[in-house]
Scaffold this motif. Sequence first.
Motif, mmCIF file in Angstrom:
data_model
loop_
_atom_site.group_PDB
_atom_site.id
_atom_site.type_symbol
_atom_site.label_atom_id
_atom_site.label_comp_id
_atom_site.label_asym_id
_atom_site.label_seq_id
_atom_site.Cartn_x
_atom_site.Cartn_y
_atom_site.Cartn_z
ATOM 1 N N ARG A 139 0.852 -1.195 0.000
ATOM 2 C CA ARG A 139 0.000 0.000 0.000
ATOM 3 C C ARG A 139 0.883 1.238 0.000
ATOM 4 O O ARG A 139 1.943 1.264 0.626
ATOM 5 N N ASP A 140 0.435 2.289 -0.672
ATOM 6 C CA ASP A 140 1.260 3.487 -0.835
ATOM 7 C C ASP A 140 1.534 4.179 0.499
ATOM 8 O O ASP A 140 0.941 3.866 1.529
ATOM 9 N N ARG A 141 2.422 5.143 0.464
ATOM 10 C CA ARG A 141 2.995 5.737 1.665
ATOM 11 C C ARG A 141 1.981 6.454 2.549
ATOM 12 O O ARG A 141 2.148 6.517 3.765
ATOM 13 N N PHE A 142 0.950 7.032 1.952
ATOM 14 C CA PHE A 142 -0.034 7.787 2.720
ATOM 15 C C PHE A 142 -1.407 7.102 2.750
ATOM 16 O O PHE A 142 -2.385 7.714 3.180
ATOM 17 N N GLY A 143 -1.478 5.862 2.284
ATOM 18 C CA GLY A 143 -2.761 5.172 2.310
ATOM 19 C C GLY A 143 -3.811 5.824 1.442
ATOM 20 O O GLY A 143 -4.998 5.849 1.790
ATOM 21 N N ILE A 144 -3.391 6.328 0.284
ATOM 22 C CA ILE A 144 -4.351 6.969 -0.618
ATOM 23 C C ILE A 144 -5.302 5.933 -1.192
ATOM 24 O O ILE A 144 -6.501 6.181 -1.336
ATOM 25 N N LYS A 145 -4.772 4.780 -1.545
ATOM 26 C CA LYS A 145 -5.593 3.693 -2.067
ATOM 27 C C LYS A 145 -5.805 2.638 -0.988
ATOM 28 O O LYS A 145 -4.887 2.310 -0.229
ATOM 29 N N PRO A 146 -6.995 2.086 -0.894
ATOM 30 C CA PRO A 146 -7.316 1.146 0.185
ATOM 31 C C PRO A 146 -6.892 -0.281 -0.149
ATOM 32 O O PRO A 146 -6.791 -0.661 -1.319
ATOM 33 N N ARG A 220 5.847 -5.424 6.966
ATOM 34 C CA ARG A 220 7.128 -4.747 6.905
ATOM 35 C C ARG A 220 6.914 -3.313 6.436
ATOM 36 O O ARG A 220 6.304 -3.072 5.402
ATOM 37 N N ARG A 221 7.419 -2.350 7.215
ATOM 38 C CA ARG A 221 7.374 -0.941 6.810
ATOM 39 C C ARG A 221 8.483 -0.683 5.801
ATOM 40 O O ARG A 221 9.605 -1.135 5.984
ATOM 41 N N TYR A 222 8.195 0.070 4.752
ATOM 42 C CA TYR A 222 9.210 0.328 3.736
ATOM 43 C C TYR A 222 9.555 1.805 3.577
ATOM 44 O O TYR A 222 10.435 2.152 2.772
ATOM 45 N N TRP A 223 8.895 2.719 4.349
ATOM 46 C CA TRP A 223 9.160 4.149 4.174
ATOM 47 C C TRP A 223 8.827 4.895 5.446
ATOM 48 O O TRP A 223 7.908 4.522 6.180
ATOM 49 N N ASP A 224 9.599 5.960 5.713
ATOM 50 C CA ASP A 224 9.350 6.836 6.855
ATOM 51 C C ASP A 224 9.498 8.292 6.423
ATOM 52 O O ASP A 224 10.232 8.607 5.473
ATOM 53 N N LEU A 225 8.839 9.155 7.170
ATOM 54 C CA LEU A 225 9.075 10.584 7.010
ATOM 55 C C LEU A 225 10.469 10.941 7.522
ATOM 56 O O LEU A 225 11.007 10.266 8.401
ATOM 57 N N PRO A 226 11.059 12.018 7.002
ATOM 58 C CA PRO A 226 12.357 12.461 7.530
ATOM 59 C C PRO A 226 12.252 12.801 9.010
ATOM 60 O O PRO A 226 11.223 13.291 9.484
ATOM 61 N N ALA A 372 -2.486 19.270 1.617
ATOM 62 C CA ALA A 372 -1.768 20.529 1.820
ATOM 63 C C ALA A 372 -1.827 20.979 3.275
ATOM 64 O O ALA A 372 -0.830 21.455 3.833
ATOM 65 N N ASP A 373 -2.983 20.836 3.905
ATOM 66 C CA ASP A 373 -3.106 21.259 5.303
ATOM 67 C C ASP A 373 -2.271 20.381 6.233
ATOM 68 O O ASP A 373 -1.782 20.845 7.263
ATOM 69 N N GLU A 374 -2.126 19.116 5.884
ATOM 70 C CA GLU A 374 -1.302 18.227 6.702
ATOM 71 C C GLU A 374 0.183 18.568 6.555
ATOM 72 O O GLU A 374 0.939 18.531 7.532
ATOM 73 N N LEU A 375 0.610 18.901 5.352
ATOM 74 C CA LEU A 375 2.023 19.188 5.117
ATOM 75 C C LEU A 375 2.419 20.568 5.628
ATOM 76 O O LEU A 375 3.507 20.742 6.181
ATOM 77 N N PHE A 376 1.531 21.562 5.462
ATOM 78 C CA PHE A 376 1.874 22.934 5.814
ATOM 79 C C PHE A 376 1.171 23.409 7.087
ATOM 80 O O PHE A 376 1.035 24.608 7.310
ATOM 81 N N ALA A 377 0.740 22.477 7.935
ATOM 82 C CA ALA A 377 0.176 22.802 9.253
ATOM 83 C C ALA A 377 -0.971 23.801 9.135
ATOM 84 O O ALA A 377 -1.019 24.807 9.850
ATOM 85 N N GLY A 378 -1.903 23.510 8.241
ATOM 86 C CA GLY A 378 -2.979 24.454 7.976
ATOM 87 C C GLY A 378 -4.170 24.352 8.895
ATOM 88 O O GLY A 378 -5.008 25.258 8.923
ATOM 89 N N TYR A 379 -4.286 23.264 9.648
ATOM 90 C CA TYR A 379 -5.455 23.100 10.518
ATOM 91 C C TYR A 379 -5.303 23.918 11.798
ATOM 92 O O TYR A 379 -4.186 24.178 12.271
ATOM 93 N N GLY A 380 -6.430 24.273 12.383
ATOM 94 C CA GLY A 380 -6.421 25.108 13.573
ATOM 95 C C GLY A 380 -5.681 24.489 14.743
ATOM 96 O O GLY A 380 -5.101 25.212 15.562
ATOM 97 N N GLN A 472 2.553 16.353 12.993
ATOM 98 C CA GLN A 472 2.315 16.087 11.579
ATOM 99 C C GLN A 472 2.489 14.606 11.250
ATOM 100 O O GLN A 472 1.759 14.062 10.420
ATOM 101 N N ALA A 473 3.450 13.959 11.888
ATOM 102 C CA ALA A 473 3.647 12.530 11.654
ATOM 103 C C ALA A 473 2.440 11.733 12.134
ATOM 104 O O ALA A 473 1.989 10.795 11.465
ATOM 105 N N LEU A 474 1.885 12.095 13.289
ATOM 106 C CA LEU A 474 0.678 11.428 13.775
ATOM 107 C C LEU A 474 -0.483 11.654 12.809
ATOM 108 O O LEU A 474 -1.256 10.731 12.515
ATOM 109 N N GLU A 475 -0.606 12.872 12.331
ATOM 110 C CA GLU A 475 -1.667 13.201 11.377
ATOM 111 C C GLU A 475 -1.548 12.355 10.113
ATOM 112 O O GLU A 475 -2.534 11.814 9.595
ATOM 113 N N ALA A 476 -0.320 12.237 9.613
ATOM 114 C CA ALA A 476 -0.089 11.521 8.355
ATOM 115 C C ALA A 476 -0.304 10.028 8.497
ATOM 116 O O ALA A 476 -0.507 9.341 7.496
ATOM 117 N N GLN A 477 -0.270 9.508 9.711
ATOM 118 C CA GLN A 477 -0.403 8.071 9.925
ATOM 119 C C GLN A 477 -1.761 7.663 10.470
ATOM 120 O O GLN A 477 -2.015 6.465 10.640
#
Length: 623
Positions: A139-146, A220-226, A372-380, A472-477
């Motif tokens: 499955r892709d890195r951000f779970g875009i496809k189920p 097995r995890r294959y990718w992480d955020l920096p 975009a809001d997840e990457l650039f901290a756009g949420y309140g 942001q890492a928690l949000e992305a996961q």
Amino acid sequence: MCGIAGIVRLRPGPAVGQEQLERMLATMLHRGPDDSGIFLTDECGLGARRLSIVDLTGGHQPMVTDGGHLAVVQNGEIYNYPALRRDLTAAGCDFHTTCDTEVLLHAYRAWGLDMVGRLRGMIAFALWDAKQAQLLLARDRFGIKPLYYVEHQGVLRFASTIQALLADPTAPRRLNTDALHELLIWGFVPGPQTLFHGIFKVPPAHLVIVQARTGQVQQRRYWDLPTAVQSQAPRTTAEASARLFELLRDAVASHLQSDVPVGALLSGGLDSSGLVALMRRLHGQTVHTFSIGFEVPGAPQYNERPFAELAARHLGSEHHAITFTLADFDLLPAAVSHLEQPLASATFLPLYRLYAACHAVGIEVILTGEGADELFAGYGWYRGERLAHSLERLPAPLRRRAGRLPGAWLSPAARRVLALGATADLHARYQAWQQIGNLNVADLLNPDLHTAGEATAPLLHPPASSRLGQMQALEAQTRLPDFINAEVDSMSMAHSVEARVPYLDHHLWEAVMGWPEMWRQAWGQPEKWLLRKTLAPLLPAAIVQRRKQGLASPHSLWWQQPRLPAWATDAISSRSLRQHGLFQAAAVADLLRRQRAGQPGIASYLTAVLSTQVWTSTFRVSW
């Protein structure tokens, strides 16, 4: 874009039957109306329904190597497949199609499991290796496809939808009571669990490796955020903006690869308007854009139509505007059948309408601004967390006084965070920001339901370098894959439309998350300030300067109607609540009374109850 499914034996038994796969595929016609196919051996069967986007005539799935040793089915798009194809061709691989799926077969033969890390895109795939008797699910890195799977009676089944897994007449349809508890805390069911007992999601950025002859199943995890600031991070605002522009242009360009026309959702906000501006700049063609306006008496704040029309005029798009009214809540049962799990938010309903409009015009590929809001901290809550962290440094008496500020100053979520204190761990703080309200969940649930009684700590892998990075890492996961991406995928595919999300390009994330956090959030700057500066030359000032307004759905106003539609009244009636046995009828009636009296913070619980009641009836779930 497809719906994929498959079966693999985990122990000796009857051969996998074609009719089983045909039943699974029949439930996913909406995900792939153009073609279907099945690959079958005694140990494994793969199936696919196809929505033809790339190589319209040559992309039939499953794809199988000449010797039949490898077979693959894929859902989604591999955006860097031309570059991978060139590399593999230079290494001696012989391609028979121009479809991105074929790259998976040759990449696996050339690079083994490491090939997954080379893929750029939104991808869920299954690859059968007959020599190893091994099934690979990815499955892709951000779970875009189920991608879901279940083990039952010595067989593992997987599919793009839960409906396909339930096509097996022996499959149990039991409620996951712990997941129901989580739904009432988070507003969605966090992965890898689902509301169905025994059915799991493949986590984002993970492989599931199934050994057919031993029954061993590994993740097995294959990718992480920096996790640290890159040495080559930009040093000036001008440099950061210039590099961000190149990253965005590259991401959008990759997402435009298609053999059918590509359109876009256009809310009139910064994120979607920026995408359309980059689309126009890259290919110069008129873009079909789609927006939704709300006609809700007494609530003009929901309506973004004037901004969408302003952006469409400026960008020269062929714009399609649709209107959402309270009557559109009647779509909830149909939409829940595609969601496959209930939600406490009703934002999936305007999405359902939007993608229906895309399909009606004949646009099968849509770019959308999620991520975009997840990457650039756009949420309140990102601003709130920074403020709360500052308040926590005050002496205790002043901190307590701050916690008693009027509601206009502090949100209920901010009060929850301040009440935790500075020593609370990140998971507790994240839950305090994210939970849908202050209700004691136990007061709403049937006391006979046995649950863990507390929220599962969300993933955080690996720990980030800063407080903002950790949030942001928690949000992305968690919320991103299990709520945002899940509703976009299910609502778009309900109408045979492929939704693409350029802001979730992993090259973009790897770069920006490796920069100092000031480029994502800075004191004295509006949210997403660097993105605003970067896109400002392309957009009207009124769009660039707008404060964030996410996609809304006026469910609180719908619940305040003196009379609900008959189907909804029946779903939350005492009779129906007692029949399903999940919620206490008196507690639900009290919530409805409090909502109609104007008490805030109630509507999300009512929406969760209603969509769960509809879900239980639709999927015939017992506990």
